[in-house]
Enzyme design. Structure first.
Site, PDB file in Angstrom:
ATOM      1  N   HIS A  56       5.713   4.299  12.613  1.00  0.00           N
ATOM      2  CA  HIS A  56       5.689   4.227  11.147  1.00  0.00           C
ATOM      3  C   HIS A  56       6.678   5.275  10.625  1.00  0.00           C
ATOM      4  CE1 HIS A  56       3.138   3.892   7.321  1.00  0.00           C
ATOM      5  NE2 HIS A  56       3.774   5.034   7.095  1.00  0.00           N
ATOM      6  N   CYS A  75       4.466   9.228   0.179  1.00  0.00           N
ATOM      7  CA  CYS A  75       3.080   9.673   0.089  1.00  0.00           C
ATOM      8  C   CYS A  75       2.988  10.692  -1.033  1.00  0.00           C
ATOM      9  CB  CYS A  75       2.635  10.298   1.410  1.00  0.00           C
ATOM     10  SG  CYS A  75       0.996  11.022   1.319  1.00  0.00           S
ATOM     11  N   HIS A  91       9.211   6.812   7.843  1.00  0.00           N
ATOM     12  CA  HIS A  91       9.816   6.914   6.520  1.00  0.00           C
ATOM     13  C   HIS A  91      11.293   7.250   6.769  1.00  0.00           C
ATOM     14  CE1 HIS A  91       6.209   6.589   3.895  1.00  0.00           C
ATOM     15  NE2 HIS A  91       5.619   6.793   5.061  1.00  0.00           N
ATOM     16  N   ASN A  99       9.483   4.039   3.062  1.00  0.00           N
ATOM     17  CA  ASN A  99       9.415   3.600   4.462  1.00  0.00           C
ATOM     18  C   ASN A  99      10.715   2.898   4.806  1.00  0.00           C
ATOM     19  OD1 ASN A  99       6.484   3.430   3.345  1.00  0.00           O
ATOM     20  ND2 ASN A  99       6.230   3.426   5.557  1.00  0.00           N
ATOM     21  N   ARG A 155       0.837  -1.209   0.000  1.00  0.00           N
ATOM     22  CA  ARG A 155       0.000   0.000   0.000  1.00  0.00           C
ATOM     23  C   ARG A 155       0.872   1.260   0.000  1.00  0.00           C
ATOM     24  NH1 ARG A 155      -0.371   4.637   2.740  1.00  0.00           N
ATOM     25  NH2 ARG A 155       0.052   3.511   4.676  1.00  0.00           N
ATOM     26  N   ASP A 156       1.559   1.531   1.114  1.00  0.00           N
ATOM     27  CA  ASP A 156       2.341   2.765   1.216  1.00  0.00           C
ATOM     28  C   ASP A 156       3.433   2.767   0.152  1.00  0.00           C
ATOM     29  OD1 ASP A 156       3.200   5.186   2.186  1.00  0.00           O
ATOM     30  OD2 ASP A 156       3.546   4.522   4.231  1.00  0.00           O
TER      31      ASP A 156
HETATM   32  P1  HMG Z   1     -12.868  14.667  -1.976  1.00  0.00           P
HETATM   33  O1  HMG Z   1     -12.619  14.930  -3.425  1.00  0.00           O
HETATM   34  O2  HMG Z   1     -12.928  15.828  -1.043  1.00  0.00           O
HETATM   35  O3  HMG Z   1     -14.146  13.720  -1.707  1.00  0.00           O
HETATM   36  O4  HMG Z   1     -11.755  13.656  -1.483  1.00  0.00           O
HETATM   37  P2  HMG Z   1     -15.633  13.732  -2.084  1.00  0.00           P
HETATM   38  O5  HMG Z   1     -16.338  13.023  -0.990  1.00  0.00           O
HETATM   39  O6  HMG Z   1     -16.084  15.095  -2.481  1.00  0.00           O
HETATM   40  O7  HMG Z   1     -15.676  12.774  -3.374  1.00  0.00           O
HETATM   41  C1  HMG Z   1     -15.131  13.129  -4.633  1.00  0.00           C
HETATM   42  C2  HMG Z   1     -15.247  11.945  -5.569  1.00  0.00           C
HETATM   43  O8  HMG Z   1     -14.469  10.848  -5.080  1.00  0.00           O
HETATM   44  C3  HMG Z   1     -16.669  11.419  -5.698  1.00  0.00           C
HETATM   45  O9  HMG Z   1     -16.774  10.882  -7.002  1.00  0.00           O
HETATM   46  C4  HMG Z   1     -16.704  10.301  -4.696  1.00  0.00           C
HETATM   47  O10 HMG Z   1     -17.673   9.338  -4.988  1.00  0.00           O
HETATM   48  C5  HMG Z   1     -15.311   9.724  -4.847  1.00  0.00           C
HETATM   49  P3  HMG Z   1     -17.486  11.689  -8.200  1.00  0.00           P
HETATM   50  O11 HMG Z   1     -18.878  11.967  -7.687  1.00  0.00           O
HETATM   51  O12 HMG Z   1     -16.683  12.938  -8.389  1.00  0.00           O
HETATM   52  O13 HMG Z   1     -17.398  10.737  -9.349  1.00  0.00           O
HETATM   53  N1  HMG Z   1     -14.866   9.030  -3.635  1.00  0.00           N
HETATM   54  C6  HMG Z   1     -14.440   7.759  -3.607  1.00  0.00           C
HETATM   55  N2  HMG Z   1     -14.321   6.822  -4.562  1.00  0.00           N
HETATM   56  C7  HMG Z   1     -13.870   5.616  -4.189  1.00  0.00           C
HETATM   57  N3  HMG Z   1     -13.525   5.295  -2.920  1.00  0.00           N
HETATM   58  C8  HMG Z   1     -13.635   6.196  -1.935  1.00  0.00           C
HETATM   59  C9  HMG Z   1     -14.115   7.491  -2.270  1.00  0.00           C
HETATM   60  N4  HMG Z   1     -14.344   8.602  -1.547  1.00  0.00           N
HETATM   61  C10 HMG Z   1     -14.791   9.517  -2.391  1.00  0.00           C
HETATM   62  N5  HMG Z   1     -13.296   5.887  -0.682  1.00  0.00           N
HETATM   63  C11 HMG Z   1     -10.915  11.896  -0.078  1.00  0.00           C
HETATM   64  C12 HMG Z   1     -11.677  13.213  -0.140  1.00  0.00           C
HETATM   65  C13 HMG Z   1     -10.564  11.644   1.372  1.00  0.00           C
HETATM   66  C14 HMG Z   1     -11.799  10.787  -0.614  1.00  0.00           C
HETATM   67  C15 HMG Z   1      -9.629  12.041  -0.950  1.00  0.00           C
HETATM   68  O14 HMG Z   1      -8.937  13.162  -0.527  1.00  0.00           O
HETATM   69  C16 HMG Z   1      -8.733  10.841  -0.863  1.00  0.00           C
HETATM   70  O15 HMG Z   1      -9.068   9.758  -1.339  1.00  0.00           O
HETATM   71  N6  HMG Z   1      -7.541  11.010  -0.246  1.00  0.00           N
HETATM   72  C17 HMG Z   1      -6.614   9.908  -0.050  1.00  0.00           C
HETATM   73  C18 HMG Z   1      -5.205  10.356  -0.244  1.00  0.00           C
HETATM   74  C19 HMG Z   1      -4.289   9.195   0.020  1.00  0.00           C
HETATM   75  O16 HMG Z   1      -4.634   8.050  -0.190  1.00  0.00           O
HETATM   76  N7  HMG Z   1      -3.067   9.496   0.493  1.00  0.00           N
HETATM   77  C20 HMG Z   1      -2.092   8.484   0.790  1.00  0.00           C
HETATM   78  C21 HMG Z   1      -2.431   7.660   1.976  1.00  0.00           C
HETATM   79  S1  HMG Z   1      -2.055   8.447   3.524  1.00  0.00           S
HETATM   80  C22 HMG Z   1      -0.377   8.085   3.790  1.00  0.00           C
HETATM   81  O17 HMG Z   1       0.284   7.588   2.920  1.00  0.00           O
HETATM   82  C23 HMG Z   1       0.206   8.330   5.173  1.00  0.00           C
HETATM   83  C24 HMG Z   1       0.420   7.044   5.975  1.00  0.00           C
HETATM   84  O18 HMG Z   1       1.271   6.138   5.284  1.00  0.00           O
HETATM   85  C25 HMG Z   1       1.040   7.380   7.344  1.00  0.00           C
HETATM   86  C26 HMG Z   1       2.267   8.284   7.225  1.00  0.00           C
HETATM   87  O19 HMG Z   1       3.240   7.930   6.537  1.00  0.00           O
HETATM   88  O20 HMG Z   1       2.219   9.352   7.867  1.00  0.00           O
HETATM   89  C27 HMG Z   1      -0.908   6.334   6.239  1.00  0.00           C
HETATM   90 MG    MG Z   2       3.425   6.254   5.268  1.00  0.00          MG
END
Ligand code: HMG
Ligand code: MG
Length: 299
Positions: free
Chosen positions: A208, A241, A210, A250, A16-17
Site C-alpha cells: 500500500h 491520511c 502513497h 495513493n 476510503r483512503d
Molecule cells: P477515541 O476518542 O480514543 O475513542 O478514538 P473512544 O472509544 O474514547 O470514543 C470516543 C467517541 O467516539 C465516543 O463517542 C464513541 O462512541 C465514538 P461519544 O461518547 O464521545 O459521543 N466512537 C465511534 N463512533 C462511531 N464509530 C466508531 C467509534 N468508535 C468510537 N467506530 C478511535 C479512538 C480509534 C475511535 C479514533 O481515534 C478513530 O476513529 N480513529 C480513526 C482515524 C482514521 O480513520 N484515520 C485514517 C485511516 S488509517 C489510514 O488512512 C492508513 C491506511 O490507509 C494505511 C496507510 O496508508 O498506512 C489504512
Molecule cells: Mg493509506
C-alpha cells in the site's frame, strides 16, 4: 526476466483512503457513483468507506448510507475500515463483505491516528476478530508507517514484522503494508518485505504505497519481485491520511494497471473503464487527475 506473479489482486482504496482526506464535503451520491463505476471496471475489491469515529474523520461519517446505496456487483468485494468493535458492528449493519483493522509500526503514529499505543490497538482488535471469525467475515490488517513515520522518521523493519505477525496470529487473512507517507525506495521496500515475509507468508502480504516522493511504481515492482501478489491503489491518485502530515495521494490505480498490463500480469480490470471512473471523480472534485496514465489517455 525476473520472477513475477502471473496474476495480481488490485485492492481499490480510493473511496476510503482517497476521500477521507478531502477538505470539501462529498455528496453521498457521488461516493456511490464512484464505487459503482470502480466495480464496473472489474476491480475485485473496493474499500468503500470507513466506520471510524465521525469526530475523527467526518468525511467518512455517511459510509452507512454509501453502503446502502451501492449496486452490488458479483465478483467485487466491498470492504470497510473498522477501528474497534463499534465500527465492526456498524460495518456489518451496512452489509460490508469484509472489514479491515489498522495498526502501525510507529508508536507516535498509533497515538495520533487511533489515540492509543500499538499494543492497545492490537488488544482492541482481538474482540473484533473473534466476532468476525465467528460470523465468517474476513478481516484484513493494515500496518502503517512501514518505511517511515512522519513523527519518528526511520522505522525498524523488525517492528513491522512483529506487528504484522501479531495481526496474522489474531486471524487477519491478509496484511497490507502501508508506506503511509510515501518515503520508501525499492531497496528499502524489498528489505522490509523480506523481513516481514520471514514471519508472514508472502502470499498473505499486500503493499500500500502513497506516492509522495514518486517512488510508488518502482516500489510495487520491487514488491512483485519479492513475491507479493496484492496491490492497493486509489483511482486518480486520490488520498492521504488526515493524521499523517505530508502524506499525499495513493499510487494511482490507472498507473498500476497500465504497468501490470505491460508486464503481462492478469488483473481482470478494464483500463478504459477505470480511467473513466477516475475522470468522473476528478471532475466532481474539480481538479485534474493525479494519474499520469489517465491524463495521457484522456488528452
Ligand atoms: P477515541 O476518542 O480514543 O475513542 O478514538 P473512544 O472509544 O474514547 O470514543 C470516543 C467517541 O467516539 C465516543 O463517542 C464513541 O462512541 C465514538 P461519544 O461518547 O464521545 O459521543 N466512537 C465511534 N463512533 C462511531 N464509530 C466508531 C467509534 N468508535 C468510537 N467506530 C478511535 C479512538 C480509534 C475511535 C479514533 O481515534 C478513530 O476513529 N480513529 C480513526 C482515524 C482514521 O480513520 N484515520 C485514517 C485511516 S488509517 C489510514 O488512512 C492508513 C491506511 O490507509 C494505511 C496507510 O496508508 O498506512 C489504512
Ligand atoms: Mg493509506
Amino acid at each position: 526476466m525476473v520472477n513475477l506473479p502471473g496474476r495480481v489482486k488490485m485492492v481499490e482504496v480510493g473511496p476510503r483512503d482517497g476521500l477521507q482526506n478531502e477538505q470539501r464535503e462529498i455528496a453521498v451520491a457521488t461516493r456511490i457513483e464512484l464505487i459503482d463505476r470502480l466495480a464496473d471496471s472489474g476491480l475485485p475489491v473496493v474499500e468503500a468507506g470507513s466506520f471510524v469515529s465521525p469526530k475523527w474523520v467526518p468525511q467518512m461519517a455517511a459510509s452507512g448510507e454509501v453502503f446502502k446505496g451501492i449496486e452490488r456487483r458479483s465478483g467485487t468485494v466491498y470492504s470497510a475500515l473498522t477501528p474497534n468493535l463499534k465500527g465492526y458492528e456498524r460495518a456489518i449493519e451496512a452489509s460490508a463483505d469484509e472489514v479491515a483493522v489498522f495498526a502501525a509500526a510507529s508508536e507516535s503514529f498509533a497515538q495520533k491516528n487511533t489515540n492509543c499505543s500499538i499494543d492497545e490497538s492490537l488488544a482492541r482488535f482481538r474482540p473484533l476478530l473473534e466476532r468476525a471469525l465467528e460470523e465468517g467475515v474476513p478481516v484484513r490488517g493494515y500496518v502503517s508507517c512501514v518505511l517511515g513515520c512522519p513523527y519518528e522518521g526511520d522505522i525498524d523493519p523488525a517492528r513491522v514484522a512483529q506487528v504484522s505477525a501479531a495481526l496474522l496470529e489474531m486471524g487477519c487473512f491478509e496484511i497490507s503494508l502501508g508506506d503511509t507517507i510515501g518515503v520508501g525506495t525499492p531497496a528499502a521496500a524489498r528489505r522490509m518485505i523480506d523481513q516481514v515475509a520471514a514471519k508472514v507468508p508472502v502470499e498473505k502480504l499486500a503493499v500500500h504505497f502513497h506516492d509522495t516522493y514518486g517512488q510508488a511504481l518502482a516500489n510495487i515492482y520491487a514488491a512483485l519481485q519479492a513475491g507479493v501478489g496484492v496491490v492497493d491503489s486509489a483511482v486518480a491518485g486520490l488520498g492521504g491520511c488526515p493524521y499523517a502530515p505530508g502524506a499525499s495521494g495513493n499510487v494511482a490505480s490507472e498507473d498500476v494497471l497500465y504497468m501490470l498490463n505491460g508486464l503481462g500480469i492478469t488483473t481482470g480490470v478494464d483500463l478504459k473503464r477505470l480511467v473513466e471512473a477516475g475522470n468522473f471523480i476528478s471532475g466532481a472534485l474539480g481538479r485534474p487527475s493525479n494519474s499520469r496514465v489517465a491524463r495521457a489517455m484522456t488528452n
